[in-house]
Design a protein around this motif. Structure first.
Motif, PDB file in Angstrom:
ATOM      1  N   VAL A   1       0.859  -1.183   0.000  1.00 46.68           N
ATOM      2  CA  VAL A   1       0.000   0.000   0.000  1.00 46.68           C
ATOM      3  C   VAL A   1       0.896   1.234   0.000  1.00 46.68           C
ATOM      4  CG1 VAL A   1      -1.808   1.245   1.207  1.00 46.68           C
ATOM      5  CG2 VAL A   1      -1.820  -1.250   1.197  1.00 46.68           C
ATOM      6  N   ASP A   2       0.848   2.008  -1.064  1.00 42.07           N
ATOM      7  CA  ASP A   2       1.793   3.116  -1.254  1.00 42.07           C
ATOM      8  C   ASP A   2       1.599   4.229  -0.235  1.00 42.07           C
ATOM      9  OD1 ASP A   2       1.424   1.505  -3.521  1.00 42.07           O
ATOM     10  OD2 ASP A   2       2.236   3.020  -4.845  1.00 42.07           O
ATOM     11  N   ILE A   3       0.329   4.623  -0.003  1.00 45.23           N
ATOM     12  CA  ILE A   3       0.030   5.784   0.841  1.00 45.23           C
ATOM     13  C   ILE A   3      -0.684   5.305   2.096  1.00 45.23           C
ATOM     14  CG2 ILE A   3      -1.164   8.002   0.962  1.00 45.23           C
ATOM     15  CD1 ILE A   3      -1.048   8.131  -2.080  1.00 45.23           C
ATOM     16  N   GLN A   4      -0.162   5.685   3.259  1.00 43.72           N
ATOM     17  CA  GLN A   4      -0.755   5.289   4.534  1.00 43.72           C
ATOM     18  C   GLN A   4      -0.824   6.533   5.417  1.00 43.72           C
ATOM     19  OE1 GLN A   4       1.354   1.841   6.151  1.00 43.72           O
ATOM     20  NE2 GLN A   4       1.823   1.116   4.084  1.00 43.72           N
ATOM     21  N   VAL A   5      -2.015   7.070   5.589  1.00 40.72           N
ATOM     22  CA  VAL A   5      -2.182   8.317   6.331  1.00 40.72           C
ATOM     23  C   VAL A   5      -3.226   8.133   7.433  1.00 40.72           C
ATOM     24  CG1 VAL A   5      -1.540   9.761   4.368  1.00 40.72           C
ATOM     25  CG2 VAL A   5      -3.933   9.175   4.723  1.00 40.72           C
ATOM     26  N   THR A   6      -3.106   8.975   8.436  1.00 39.35           N
ATOM     27  CA  THR A   6      -4.063   9.004   9.543  1.00 39.35           C
ATOM     28  C   THR A   6      -4.898  10.267   9.442  1.00 39.35           C
ATOM     29  OG1 THR A   6      -2.568   7.761  10.993  1.00 39.35           O
ATOM     30  CG2 THR A   6      -4.326   9.020  12.047  1.00 39.35           C
ATOM     31  N   VAL A   7      -6.212  10.110   9.393  1.00 38.99           N
ATOM     32  CA  VAL A   7      -7.103  11.268   9.337  1.00 38.99           C
ATOM     33  C   VAL A   7      -7.560  11.595  10.753  1.00 38.99           C
ATOM     34  CG1 VAL A   7      -7.868  10.796   6.990  1.00 38.99           C
ATOM     35  CG2 VAL A   7      -9.098   9.777   8.881  1.00 38.99           C
ATOM     36  N   ARG A   8      -7.669  12.866  11.037  1.00 38.28           N
ATOM     37  CA  ARG A   8      -8.012  13.347  12.381  1.00 38.28           C
ATOM     38  C   ARG A   8      -9.510  13.577  12.519  1.00 38.28           C
ATOM     39  NH1 ARG A   8      -3.472  11.625  14.559  1.00 38.28           N
ATOM     40  NH2 ARG A   8      -1.625  12.501  13.546  1.00 38.28           N
ATOM     41  N   PRO A   9     -10.029  13.592  13.744  1.00 34.65           N
ATOM     42  CA  PRO A   9     -11.449  13.906  13.935  1.00 34.65           C
ATOM     43  C   PRO A   9     -11.798  15.285  13.384  1.00 34.65           C
ATOM     44  CG  PRO A   9     -10.481  13.008  15.947  1.00 34.65           C
ATOM     45  CD  PRO A   9      -9.345  13.262  15.016  1.00 34.65           C
ATOM     46  N   VAL A  10     -13.000  15.409  12.857  1.00 29.17           N
ATOM     47  CA  VAL A  10     -13.438  16.674  12.276  1.00 29.17           C
ATOM     48  C   VAL A  10     -13.843  17.629  13.387  1.00 29.17           C
ATOM     49  CG1 VAL A  10     -15.104  17.751  10.714  1.00 29.17           C
ATOM     50  CG2 VAL A  10     -14.241  15.459  10.224  1.00 29.17           C
ATOM     51  N   ARG A  11     -13.419  18.877  13.264  1.00 28.26           N
ATOM     52  CA  ARG A  11     -13.802  19.893  14.245  1.00 28.26           C
ATOM     53  C   ARG A  11     -15.188  20.456  13.934  1.00 28.26           C
ATOM     54  NH1 ARG A  11      -8.212  23.486  14.642  1.00 28.26           N
ATOM     55  NH2 ARG A  11      -6.864  21.793  15.431  1.00 28.26           N
ATOM     56  N   ALA A  12     -15.833  20.971  14.979  1.00 26.69           N
ATOM     57  CA  ALA A  12     -17.189  21.509  14.802  1.00 26.69           C
ATOM     58  C   ALA A  12     -17.209  22.655  13.809  1.00 26.69           C
ATOM     59  CB  ALA A  12     -17.744  21.962  16.154  1.00 26.69           C
ATOM     60  N   ALA A  13     -16.186  23.502  13.845  1.00 26.22           N
ATOM     61  CA  ALA A  13     -16.161  24.647  12.924  1.00 26.22           C
ATOM     62  C   ALA A  13     -16.092  24.170  11.475  1.00 26.22           C
ATOM     63  CB  ALA A  13     -14.961  25.538  13.246  1.00 26.22           C
TER      64      ALA A  13
ATOM     65  N   GLY B   1       3.232   7.302   6.988  1.00 30.20           N
ATOM     66  CA  GLY B   1       2.223   7.801   7.917  1.00 30.20           C
ATOM     67  C   GLY B   1       2.681   8.983   8.724  1.00 30.20           C
ATOM     68  N   GLU B   2       3.795   9.579   8.350  1.00 31.29           N
ATOM     69  CA  GLU B   2       4.329  10.733   9.097  1.00 31.29           C
ATOM     70  C   GLU B   2       3.893  12.056   8.529  1.00 31.29           C
ATOM     71  OE1 GLU B   2       8.514  10.185   8.952  1.00 31.29           O
ATOM     72  OE2 GLU B   2       8.480   8.259  10.002  1.00 31.29           O
TER      73      GLU B   2
END
Length: 506
Positions: A383-395, A503-504
């Motif tokens: 798997v070429d791309i490995q990223v961590t997505v963060r929780p969405v903010r209310a704004a 993932g950095e």
């Protein structure tokens, strides 16, 4: 006359082979024998064909009938031989003249009342007939529009065996296939619906531009599935050869869209996490059928909640991801299907999966390791791309105006990047950066200067990247440069590619 021969087409995998169907009548007890490696459906054709002939007003020969399918060494399966068998038997009995069927290929399943019913795989069958030099084909009416996609062959549509018999005896022309009906494009999901997630959007765009595999990790509700489902909306339409491959696979699986048109949009498959090995890569009794990885050929295969899939099923994807094809060996033969897909893995970071992410996680470090450990290292290494997505903010969620670019805008950049890669690699027979063999990027004239890959070399020497990972970072760097409109990657592109791979990325 006690012998007759007509032509049909058999499928092995996605490849069609023109076959001869022979019928011979001999004195003896009335029996029907079918030879030439038939499967169960073909053995059952004896009863279907007999009933169809009688109910079409023709006499069934009361003799010993031998039906042979040539070449005898090729396995035959399915019911698409019914029409050819019926015509061969009637021809050998003198019931039908077969002069009009010289170099004509017959396809169709027979109902007991003599109706000619549609068959799966009509498109690759007709394409095989055209490649073999045949210029006419008789198909069921419901397959006629599909068969008409092959421009070099004349298609005759039949509703019943009686109609075909009338054509052979009286010369009444068979109808032309109905014209393809316009099909409204399926509404696609739009990237403008995604709130925030700049890193996820960037990773998705790079994956689309280079054809790279993508893994999205993060808490529930962060938008992993929404991002993955919108990947097809930024991919370019399929060229003619790829569209023919994709449409043929869907024809074999019985999933042809209505309207009789080639599938131009990249397909999207999202199997449930309870899917078996056979459902993912293909299988079944006799000759194996295509699975989700082949139905997603030249498109996207999404495995949502990836750690919940059976590990054997996930590891079965390793070979198709590496070679772009899946080869399935069974007792009755070997079938090979194309499987050049973009894999997208979406996963929560741990079993508890709290919406706030790691800051409120209740899982022990061991539980977290075990959960993500269900995704094997060899699979993730592909798997070429490995990223961590963060929780969405209310704004971000509440401000409608803060939505990102629409898919149509991103698709323009993706198309330009893919065109640049195609122009660069077409002489090597490659379409995209992700398909490029690693050694090409490590040798002149495509190798990057030493200072630009110094960090990459250091990571390989430390063991934090495998040799496969080294090559995949280089491919990512070329895709980033293509998106930015530059001829070659620089050190900054390589640095971003390392972050996306490990993932950095921030």
């Amino acid at each position: 006359m006690s012998y007759a021969r007509v032509r049909c087409v058999g499928l092995v995998g996605v490849t069609g082979h023109v076959l001869q169907v022979e019928a011979d009548l001999a004195p003896g007890l009335p029996t029907v024998a079918i030879t030439g490696l038939p499967d169960t459906a073909l053995h059952e054709a004896r009863d279907r064909v007999r009933a169809a002939v009688v109910n079409s007003g023709r006499a069934w020969p009361n003799r010993r009938i031998t039906i042979n399918l040539l070449p005898a060494t090729l396995p035959k399966h399915g019911s698409s031989f019914d029409l050819a068998i019926a015509v061969a038997v009637l021809g050998s009995a003198g019931e039908l003249p077969l002069a009009r069927l010289d170099q004509v290929v017959l396809l169709g399943e027979l109902g007991l009342d003599g109706t000619v019913r549609p068959v799966r795989g009509a498109l690759p069958m007709v394409a095989a007939a055209a490649r073999a030099g045949h210029h006419q084909v008789v198909v069921p009416l419901d397959n006629a529009t599909e068969a008409g996609m092959i421009p070099s062959i004349k298609v005759h549509a039949v509703r019943s065996l009686r109609q075909l018999a009338t054509f052979l005896t009286d010369g009444i022309p068979l109808p032309e296939p109905p014209p393809a009906t316009p099909v409204d494009p399926t509404p696609t999901l739009d990237l403008a619906d995604i709130a925030g997630q700049s890193l996820g959007r960037r990773a998705l765009e790079i994956a689309a531009a280079g054809g790279h595999h993508l893994a999205l990790l993060g808490p529930p509700g962060a938008g992993k599935t929404m991002l993955a489902e919108r990947l097809p909306s930024v991919l370019p339409e399929l060229p003619d050869d790829a569209a023919m491959e994709v449409t043929s696979l869907h024809s074999i699986a019985g999933l042809m869209p209505s309207g009789g048109r080639l599938i131009r949009r990249p397909p999207f498959q999202a199997p449930h996490h309870t899917a078996t090995v056979s459902a993912l890569v293909g299988g079944g009794s006799g000759l194996a059928r295509p699975g989700a990885v082949s139905l997603a050929h030249r498109g996207v295969l999404l495995l949502d909640e990836a750690p919940e899939f059976d590990r054997r099923a996930l590891d079965a994807l390793r070979q198709p991801l590496e070679h772009g094809r899946v080869r399935l060996a069974r007792s009755r033969g070997t079938a090979e299907y194309p499987a050049r897909v973009q894999l997208v893995l979406a996963a929560n970071p741990c079993p508890c999966a709290k919406p706030a992410g790691d800051i409120s996680c209740d899982c022990t470090p061991l539980a977290r390791r075990r959960y993500l450990g269900r995704l094997s290292g060899p699979l993730l290494d592909r798997v070429d791309i490995q990223v961590t997505v963060r929780p969405v903010r209310a704004a971000e969620l509440m401000q409608v105006s803060s939505g990102g670019e629409a898919s149509t805008v991103v698709a323009v950049r993706v198309a330009a990047a893919r065109a640049a890669a195609l122009e660069r690699w077409s002489s090597l027979g490659q379409r995209s950066n992700a398909e490029l063999p690693g050694p090409v990027l490590r040798r002149p004239p495509w190798c990057l200067p030493g200072p630009d890959i110094r960090e990459l070399r250091a990571r390989l020497d430390r063991g934090s990247l495998s040799a496969r990972g080294f090559d995949r970072v280089l491919r990512l760097a070329w895709t980033i440069a293509d998106l930015d409109g530059r001829q070659r990657p620089d050190a900054e592109d390589v640095r971003e590619a390392i972050g996306l791979r490990t993932g950095e990325a921030l």
